[in-house]
Scaffold this motif. Structure first.
Motif, PDB file in Angstrom:
ATOM      1  N   VAL A 135       0.936  -1.117  -0.038  1.00 44.70           N
ATOM      2  CA  VAL A 135      -0.108  -0.048  -0.076  1.00 44.70           C
ATOM      3  C   VAL A 135       0.931   1.156   0.083  1.00 44.70           C
ATOM      4  O   VAL A 135       1.939   1.072   0.697  1.00 44.70           O
ATOM      5  CB  VAL A 135      -0.974   0.103   1.235  1.00 44.70           C
ATOM      6  CG1 VAL A 135      -1.688   1.240   1.158  1.00 44.70           C
ATOM      7  CG2 VAL A 135      -1.833  -1.119   1.164  1.00 44.70           C
ATOM      8  N   LYS A 136       0.502   2.416  -0.899  1.00 43.67           N
ATOM      9  CA  LYS A 136       1.334   3.484  -0.773  1.00 43.67           C
ATOM     10  C   LYS A 136       1.415   4.248   0.513  1.00 43.67           C
ATOM     11  O   LYS A 136       0.210   4.281   1.213  1.00 43.67           O
ATOM     12  CB  LYS A 136       0.617   4.345  -1.970  1.00 43.67           C
ATOM     13  CG  LYS A 136       0.700   3.736  -3.399  1.00 43.67           C
ATOM     14  CD  LYS A 136       2.107   3.563  -3.942  1.00 43.67           C
ATOM     15  CE  LYS A 136       1.946   3.303  -5.523  1.00 43.67           C
ATOM     16  NZ  LYS A 136       3.052   3.172  -6.256  1.00 43.67           N
ATOM     17  N   SER A 137       2.611   4.539   0.769  1.00 45.92           N
ATOM     18  CA  SER A 137       2.738   5.544   2.142  1.00 45.92           C
ATOM     19  C   SER A 137       2.225   7.006   1.962  1.00 45.92           C
ATOM     20  O   SER A 137       2.192   7.238   0.865  1.00 45.92           O
ATOM     21  CB  SER A 137       4.284   5.417   2.272  1.00 45.92           C
ATOM     22  OG  SER A 137       4.905   4.219   2.537  1.00 45.92           O
ATOM     23  N   ASN A 138       1.910   7.296   3.136  1.00 42.30           N
ATOM     24  CA  ASN A 138       1.530   6.499   4.447  1.00 42.30           C
ATOM     25  C   ASN A 138       0.447   5.334   4.349  1.00 42.30           C
ATOM     26  O   ASN A 138      -0.722   6.033   3.663  1.00 42.30           O
ATOM     27  CB  ASN A 138       1.333   7.700   5.512  1.00 42.30           C
ATOM     28  CG  ASN A 138       2.513   8.495   5.928  1.00 42.30           C
ATOM     29  OD1 ASN A 138       3.587   7.936   6.039  1.00 42.30           O
ATOM     30  ND2 ASN A 138       2.301   9.678   6.142  1.00 42.30           N
TER      31      ASN A 138
ATOM     32  N   VAL B 183     -10.486  -4.856   6.210  1.00 42.31           N
ATOM     33  CA  VAL B 183     -11.719  -4.109   6.425  1.00 42.31           C
ATOM     34  C   VAL B 183     -11.702  -2.630   6.380  1.00 42.31           C
ATOM     35  O   VAL B 183     -12.504  -1.897   6.931  1.00 42.31           O
ATOM     36  CB  VAL B 183     -12.312  -4.618   7.895  1.00 42.31           C
ATOM     37  CG1 VAL B 183     -12.723  -5.977   7.724  1.00 42.31           C
ATOM     38  CG2 VAL B 183     -11.220  -4.335   8.997  1.00 42.31           C
ATOM     39  N   GLY B 184     -10.288  -2.188   6.075  1.00 35.37           N
ATOM     40  CA  GLY B 184     -10.246  -0.573   5.722  1.00 35.37           C
ATOM     41  C   GLY B 184      -8.824  -0.480   5.241  1.00 35.37           C
ATOM     42  O   GLY B 184      -7.918  -0.803   6.107  1.00 35.37           O
ATOM     43  N   ILE B 185      -8.631   0.395   4.536  1.00 39.84           N
ATOM     44  CA  ILE B 185      -7.417   0.740   3.834  1.00 39.84           C
ATOM     45  C   ILE B 185      -7.091   2.229   3.710  1.00 39.84           C
ATOM     46  O   ILE B 185      -7.996   2.627   2.907  1.00 39.84           O
ATOM     47  CB  ILE B 185      -6.899  -0.058   2.396  1.00 39.84           C
ATOM     48  CG1 ILE B 185      -6.946  -1.608   2.716  1.00 39.84           C
ATOM     49  CG2 ILE B 185      -5.599   0.329   2.117  1.00 39.84           C
ATOM     50  CD1 ILE B 185      -6.864  -2.531   1.553  1.00 39.84           C
ATOM     51  N   GLY B 186      -6.099   3.049   4.347  1.00 42.01           N
ATOM     52  CA  GLY B 186      -5.961   4.313   4.153  1.00 42.01           C
ATOM     53  C   GLY B 186      -4.415   4.083   3.437  1.00 42.01           C
ATOM     54  O   GLY B 186      -3.584   3.856   4.063  1.00 42.01           O
ATOM     55  N   ALA B 187      -4.346   5.110   2.218  1.00 38.87           N
ATOM     56  CA  ALA B 187      -3.056   5.077   1.384  1.00 38.87           C
ATOM     57  C   ALA B 187      -2.804   6.504   1.112  1.00 38.87           C
ATOM     58  O   ALA B 187      -3.743   7.116   0.685  1.00 38.87           O
ATOM     59  CB  ALA B 187      -3.388   3.961   0.294  1.00 38.87           C
ATOM     60  N   GLY B 188      -1.600   6.354   0.937  1.00 38.73           N
ATOM     61  CA  GLY B 188      -0.906   7.556   0.303  1.00 38.73           C
ATOM     62  C   GLY B 188      -1.189   9.156   0.704  1.00 38.73           C
ATOM     63  O   GLY B 188      -1.132   9.999   0.108  1.00 38.73           O
ATOM     64  N   GLN B 189      -1.394   9.129   2.193  1.00 40.82           N
ATOM     65  CA  GLN B 189      -1.717  10.427   2.834  1.00 40.82           C
ATOM     66  C   GLN B 189      -0.363  10.901   3.248  1.00 40.82           C
ATOM     67  O   GLN B 189       0.612  10.291   3.371  1.00 40.82           O
ATOM     68  CB  GLN B 189      -2.840  10.210   3.969  1.00 40.82           C
ATOM     69  CG  GLN B 189      -4.039   9.809   3.423  1.00 40.82           C
ATOM     70  CD  GLN B 189      -4.872  10.647   1.989  1.00 40.82           C
ATOM     71  OE1 GLN B 189      -5.035  11.797   2.395  1.00 40.82           O
ATOM     72  NE2 GLN B 189      -5.035   9.995   0.864  1.00 40.82           N
TER      73      GLN B 189
END
Length: 524
Positions: free
Chosen positions: A415-418, A429-435
């Motif tokens: 997954v792209k950082s952050n 169940v939840g992915i936060g990427a590239g922030q």
């Protein structure tokens, strides 16, 4: 063809003899004399084609176990002598050097010898010297000489022979291909030699690629693009057969590679759904169909028009589920007949079968272009095991949490950082990427878990009771506190922040279990 140049004398010396007999037969039919060596000469004689040994032509015998047989003036003078210069022609006549109008050479199979794990000595003996020298001589003198380095080029030359000889345009094109071939050959040798010498990053690093496909455009329609293979044979796009579907685009290829590399991380049947190079759903289960259901639940909106990767042979049950929504590409090691028939109903869906999975722990080098050069680094082959985890909180993680923590951290690697990944029962169940900051990634992942729960008709966020993984350490407690508020019960992160103690204290206060990996997985 007004600029056609006839071929009166040709030197043929090939390791890959595909098509060479018919080619030589046509040369003879057009009045050419054939010079040859070794196995090529033998194959032509068996076919009844008149051949003159290079040693007889040059008056100099093969020596040093064949290491020297074409490195003589009678060969290179015949290739390099300019037909438009009276002085060159006079010198050639003075020294008894006959012009050679065509060279067909493909090199000793150095790359194949290395690939099969041959000994150092065998690899050295498969470094061709005379072949590259002849190729370069012929290519330099393309105004008069045609050079063939690949079996598929024979047909192009044959097509022009029937019209009286080769054109300058063809000779120029084949000369470029010839220099590219010797450059790639030297690149393979220097790369292998550097590895033998233990030099991971030698002072001069050369790379080579073989064009597999010219793409319609790049990331955007105003950009041009091509897909090149590097000869490493790492299972994936380079080894894939496209069974059906529209032509692959640059973005298709980029996203498919991201999906397939991710799905190879898992031991059980797994599905990865990727959108814009980021996983939007990942799951392991007892079957691909069950893994699909769990992966899709994570983000059914983003999955629409996505890329799907599987780490097992695709079966009918999985195919039926995957084709229930619009999917751009499906990639897997293989697919059974029933699955192929189901995918065939979606004629635009691209189905790629690679034959095998890449080894996520295998060494390799990745490249990224920058202004004026490129960055090279070893592939992120790091894999954290249960034994490497360090529990830093008062509460110990449960057995299920440990399984989920390892799973989530492996997803985080792709997954792209952050990157923040929530997982439960071996499914994201939840992915936060590239922030730009980790708190925002954590909030986005939590928000996505809430949205996914609503889409599934649930009254609780999917992240409740999950574990959370971070690709790098939490620099402040706020990112962890956001995860706790989302319902996470355990955390996996590299550790190593100046504020680790503060973050650990926050985890203890929230009743979370937390483990450190000591390994970071930035991905930019």
């Amino acid at each position: 063809m007004s600029d056609a140049t006839p071929i009166r004398r040709a030197l043929l010396s090939v390791s890959d003899k595909t098509g060479i007999v018919e080619f030589a037969r046509q040369l003879v039919a057009h009045g050419a004399e054939i010079l040859s060596t070794g196995g090529t000469a033998q194959a032509l004689r068996i076919a009844g084609i008149p051949v003159k040994d290079v040693a007889e032509h040059s008056g100099f015998p093969e020596i040093l176990d064949g290491r020297v047989k074409t490195l003589v003036p009678q060969v290179h003078g015949g290739l390099l002598g300019r037909r438009d210069l009276a002085d060159h022609l006079a010198q050639m006549q003075e020294h008894g050097i006959a012009p050679i109008d065509l060279v067909a050479v493909n090199l000793y199979p150095f790359e194949a010898t290395v690939a099969k794990g041959a000994s150092f000595e065998d690899c050295i003996e498969n470094i061709d010297i005379g072949g590259p020298a002849m190729i370069r001589s012929a290519a330099k003198n393309f105004a008069s000489v045609v050079v063939v380095t690949e079996p598929e080029q024979l047909a192009e030359v044959q097509a022009e022979l029937v019209q009286g000889g080769t054109t300058l345009a063809l000779r120029r094109r084949l000369a470029q291909a010839a220099f590219a071939r010797t450059a790639a050959y030297d690149s393979a040798i220097s790369t292998w030699f550097a590895a033998q010498n233990g030099e991971e990053f030698p002072r001069r690093l050369s790379t080579a690629g073989l064009l597999r496909q010219t793409l319609r455009y790049g990331e955007n329609p105003h950009q041009r693009a091509g897909f090149y293979t590097d000869g490493s044979q790492r299972p994936g796009l380079a080894t894939a057969a496209q069974i059906q579907g529209k032509e692959l685009s640059y973005n298709n290829l980029n996203d498919t590679d991201a999906a397939f590399e991710c799905v190879a991380e898992f031991d059980q049947p797994a599905i990865v759904i990727v959108k814009h190079a980021n996983p939007c759903g990942v799951a392991e289960a007892e079957s691909l169909a069950a893994a699909w259901d769990a992966a899709l639940r994570c983000d059914p909106v983003s999955a629409f028009g996505g890329i799907v990767a599987a780490n097992r042979v695709l079966d009918a049950e999985a195919a039926e589920r995957i084709t229930a929504i619009f999917t751009e590409v499906v990639v897997a090691p293989d697919a059974d007949a029933a699955a192929r028939a189901i995918f065939a109903r979606k004629k635009n869906l691209r189905l790629l079968l690679t034959g095998a999975l890449p080894d996520p722990a295998a060494p390799g080098t990745t490249f990224k272009s920058v202004a004026g050069g490129f960055l090279a680094q070893s592939r992120d082959a790091g894999r954290v095991t249960l034994e490497q985890l360090k529990v830093v909180t008062r509460r110990q993680p449960t057995h299920q949490e440990l399984q989920d923590l390892i799973f989530a951290f492996r997803v985080c690697k792709h997954v792209k950082s952050n990157a923040i990944v929530y997982a439960k029962h071996l499914a994201t169940v939840g992915i936060g990427a590239g922030q730009m900051n980790r708190v925002e990634s954590s909030r986005i992942a939590a928000w996505k878990s809430e949205a996914a729960a609503k889409a599934a008709g649930l009254d609780r966020p999917l992240a409740e009771g999950s574990v959370v993984a971070s690709d790098a350490f939490f620099p402040f407690a706020d990112g962890l506190e956001t995860a706790a508020a989302a319902g996470a019960s355990a955390v996996i992160q590299p550790g190593g922040s100046m504020r680790d103690a503060e973050v650990i204290a926050a985890a203890d206060k929230a009743g979370l279990a937390m483990v450190f990996t000591g390994m970071r997985h930035f991905r930019h």
